[in-house]
Write an enzyme that holds these catalytic residues in place. Structure first.
Site, PDB file in Angstrom:
ATOM      1  N   CYS A   1     -47.912 -21.228  25.999  1.00 28.98           N
ATOM      2  CA  CYS A   1     -47.161 -22.014  25.016  1.00 28.98           C
ATOM      3  C   CYS A   1     -45.831 -22.509  25.573  1.00 28.98           C
ATOM      4  O   CYS A   1     -45.364 -23.588  25.201  1.00 28.98           O
ATOM      5  CB  CYS A   1     -46.932 -21.193  23.751  1.00 28.98           C
ATOM      6  SG  CYS A   1     -46.193 -19.570  24.039  1.00 28.98           S
TER       7      CYS A   1
ATOM      8  N   GLU B   1     -43.258  -9.527  19.744  1.00 29.65           N
ATOM      9  CA  GLU B   1     -42.338 -10.574  20.198  1.00 29.65           C
ATOM     10  C   GLU B   1     -41.289 -10.847  19.122  1.00 29.65           C
ATOM     11  O   GLU B   1     -41.016 -11.993  18.760  1.00 29.65           O
ATOM     12  CB  GLU B   1     -43.124 -11.854  20.527  1.00 29.65           C
ATOM     13  CG  GLU B   1     -44.267 -11.601  21.500  1.00 29.65           C
ATOM     14  CD  GLU B   1     -45.134 -12.822  21.748  1.00 29.65           C
ATOM     15  OE1 GLU B   1     -45.936 -12.774  22.683  1.00 29.65           O
ATOM     16  OE2 GLU B   1     -45.010 -13.822  21.024  1.00 29.65           O
TER      17      GLU B   1
END
Length: 649
Positions: free
Chosen positions: A417, A321
């Site tokens: 998240c 990421e």
């Protein structure tokens, strides 16, 4: 004296009401596993950790001894609850809701019961082995989670005056302080995921306890001194699997490859980078340390001039990421996590505390209105983790390299998240409109609102009236009720080709200083400022180093980036082009996507050759077509279909 800001913007009130009435209750049901939905198994589910349910609240009940069971889910699962609580705090600040407050108080009681006697707070180790705490920091997320709790606790205390939640937060921070630091016998390390630094600084701001400031600085300055810290911990760790194997990642993944003040480029996991930078910029502003601020500027410049997508998204690859290299900005395999765009907004806000430069507010605006908002569907119940700039659903389905790109938003995510992060961002939006110092107020965002802002010798009242982002003007009435003269800085937007400023109805010359026009308002005086900014439809071109976008353009108007969707333009969007001389027209459509500005033009579409050959010597024919562009944030709300931001010219 505290600040009070009431947002009246039609655009943002819809979102804030949606978060309060739909998103927060929906997330509460998910956290309690009563939502009745199937949680999306996304790419992060590599390690066999199940994601059919959240179990977040249940983990706290087990840790508190209220029920029997074991820990379920990710090591960072606790943070979903904390971000939910923080969003509730801001929502209650805006509008008191007894039922919501009751849920929040029950949650605070549960968290307090789950906390260990010495202040330690983490359900993973409280349930699976407290003796192993702080021994696998690469993936345990213990400090990360406690950082999110401290942020939530400070927000809830500020909104309601609840002393219990602040007491729990201080107890947790004291436990961390007792275990980490430069002193002999303490752990000379830090969490794999930055966040505790942000929480500690927020706790310092509310308590003025310098130990918390010093500890935040320690964590930041210690990072990178020992690049093998996580690997060394892993060699001797015998406890439960805390994202085992993550410590094998390159040191740059953790921003651990060199000390922070020596880092010149944004490296590794994008969210971690901007969380680190948020704390670093806060530290610089709080202490006045120009060396630290210069380190922030190096990373800011690298991100925003070489590694940021036009939507304000960051993170070029699904692998880690992460950031990759300068100008590597692929449209269909990028990452652009919602949390990363939110983190960039956090970073920008702290940079404005250091220096009044409108570029920080401009990037904040770009990330807010584009990548961040795209992370949530218009119904407030479906969410993107990844925010692509180009999507073909069949490729997402069949190409493993694009499987992380979803053509529609799932109801929830196994790694959840982003949804609660979005909730706390939107509910706290009032904190991002202004930057306030003793004798100066910067107006960063054009959002209809009524504000009472505390300055050195009293308060200043500001009322903004605008229909932004659709309208081309903002009327600001500023009343100085303080005992001193106040400077007000008005951001002059970079996307406007003409700006007119009127004071009490009379036009005045615009004199920008680093992007802000300043007016001085004496004690007891009130002025009306009318800011009119043209909002032309712009053709945006990339730097030639961005190979994916050479020969293409992206359309924008005001703060909004636009895109093409299959539902409006047919399939095979890659065959569309917009001639250089094509006229672009704008109109507001109240009946489209909850009301959006739509841009239309006549373009061309490549035609399939008559023999349907894969390769041919004949140049493909083009036919005239009408192109319809919608704001990027509103895409994927009308079913599964193709989407494209960058269009051939």
């Amino acid at each position: 004296m505290s600040n009070t800001i009431n947002i009246t913007s039609a655009f943002w009130s819809r979102y804030r009401n949606l978060v309060r009435t739909e998103m927060i209750p929906f997330q509460w049901n998910v956290l309690n596993d009563t939502a009745g939905i199937k949680i999306e198994k996304e790419r992060l589910n590599d390690e066999g950790i199940p994601s059919e349910k959240s179990n977040a609240i249940e983990n706290f009940k087990v840790a508190a001894g209220r029920t029997k069971g074991t820990h379920y889910g990710w090591t960072f699962q606790d943070s979903d609850v904390y971000k939910w609580l923080e969003a509730v705090a801001y929502s209650l600040r805006e509008k008191m809701d007894p039922e919501l407050e009751k849920k929040a108080l029950e949650t605070i009681d549960l968290i307090a019961d789950a906390q260990e006697e010495d202040g330690y707070l983490d359900t993973f180790y409280s349930i699976l082995g407290i003796e192993y705490r702080y021994q696998s920091l690469a993936g345990s997320h213990e400090l990360y989670c406690m950082g999110h709790f401290i942020e939530a606790a400070v927000a809830y205390y500020e909104a309601t005056g609840n002393e219990k939640v602040l007491k729990v937060a201080k107890k947790a921070a004291d436990n961390i302080d007792a275990n980490f630091g430069a002193e002999e016998g303490k752990i000379h390390g830090y969490d794999g995921h930055e966040e505790i630094e942000i929480g500690l600084l927020r706790l310092y701001h509310i308590t003025n306890e310098k130990r918390y400031l010093s500890l935040a600085k320690y964590f930041l300055m210690e990072r990178g001194k020992h690049p093998d810290f996580f690997k060394e911990q892993a060699k001797v760790y015998k406890g439960p699997n805390a994202l085992g194997g993550i410590e094998k990642a390159n040191a740059s993944y953790f921003q651990n490859h060199k000390p922070i003040l020596e880092q010149n480029t944004a490296e590794g996991h994008a969210v971690r980078v901007v969380y680190m930078c948020t704390a670093l910029a806060d530290l610089a502003a709080t202490t006045g340390d120009r060396v630290i601020y210069e380190a922030c500027k190096k990373l800011w410049d690298n991100i925003t001039t070489k590694r940021m997508f036009i939507t304000g998204g960051i993170g070029s690859t699904v692998h880690g990421e992460a950031f990759t290299l300068d100008y590597d900005l692929p449209n269909d395999t990028m990452y652009c996590e919602t949390c990363a765009a939110i983190g960039l907004i956090f970073f920008a806000r702290q940079m404005l505390r250091n220096e009044a430069k409108s570029e920080y507010a401009e990037v904040m605006e770009r990330a807010l209105y584009n990548c961040t908002l795209a992370g949530m569907a218009l119904d407030g119940k479906h969410f993107f983790y990844v925010n692509p700039l180009e999507v073909k659903p069949s490729k997402s389905l069949k190409d493993p390299g694009k499987s992380h790109v979803k053509p529609v938003r799932p109801s929830w995510l196994g790694c959840a998240c982003c949804p609660p992060n979005l909730a706390r961002m939107i509910t706290s939006l009032d904190d991002y409109i202004y930057t306030i110092s003793d004798d100066c107020i910067l107006i960063n965002q054009y959002i209809s609102s009524k504000a009472s802002l505390a300055v050195k010798d009293g308060c200043v009242l500001i009322q903004q009236t605008t229909d932004f982002p659709w309208d081309d003007k903002d009327i600001m009435v500023v009343t100085n009720n303080s005992a001193s003269t106040i400077r007000v800085g008005i951001r002059i937007p970079m996307w406007a080709d003409k700006v007119t400023l009127k004071l009490k109805g009379k036009e005045t010359m615009v004199k920008p200083e680093w992007g802000y026009h300043y007016e001085e308002i004496e004690h007891g005086k009130m002025i009306e400022i009318q800011l009119m900014f043209s909002m032309p439809i712009l053709r945006n071109y990339c730097n030639p180093m961005v190979s994916e976008d050479i020969g293409k353009i992206a359309i924008s108007r005001g703060p909004l980036v636009y895109c093409l969707e299959e539902v409006d333009n047919g399939d095979n969007l890659c065959g569309l082009s917009l001639p250089e001389d094509a006229k672009l027209s704008y109109s507001f459509k109240a009946d489209v996507l909850n009301g959006v500005g739509v841009i239309t033009a006549y373009g061309k579409k490549l035609q399939q050759n008559v023999d349907n050959l894969l390769y041919t010597n004949k140049k493909p024919e083009k036919k005239d077509v009408k192109l319809t562009f919608i704001p990027y944030y509103a895409w994927a709300n009308r079913g599964e279909n193709e989407m494209e931001v960058w269009v051939r010219e």
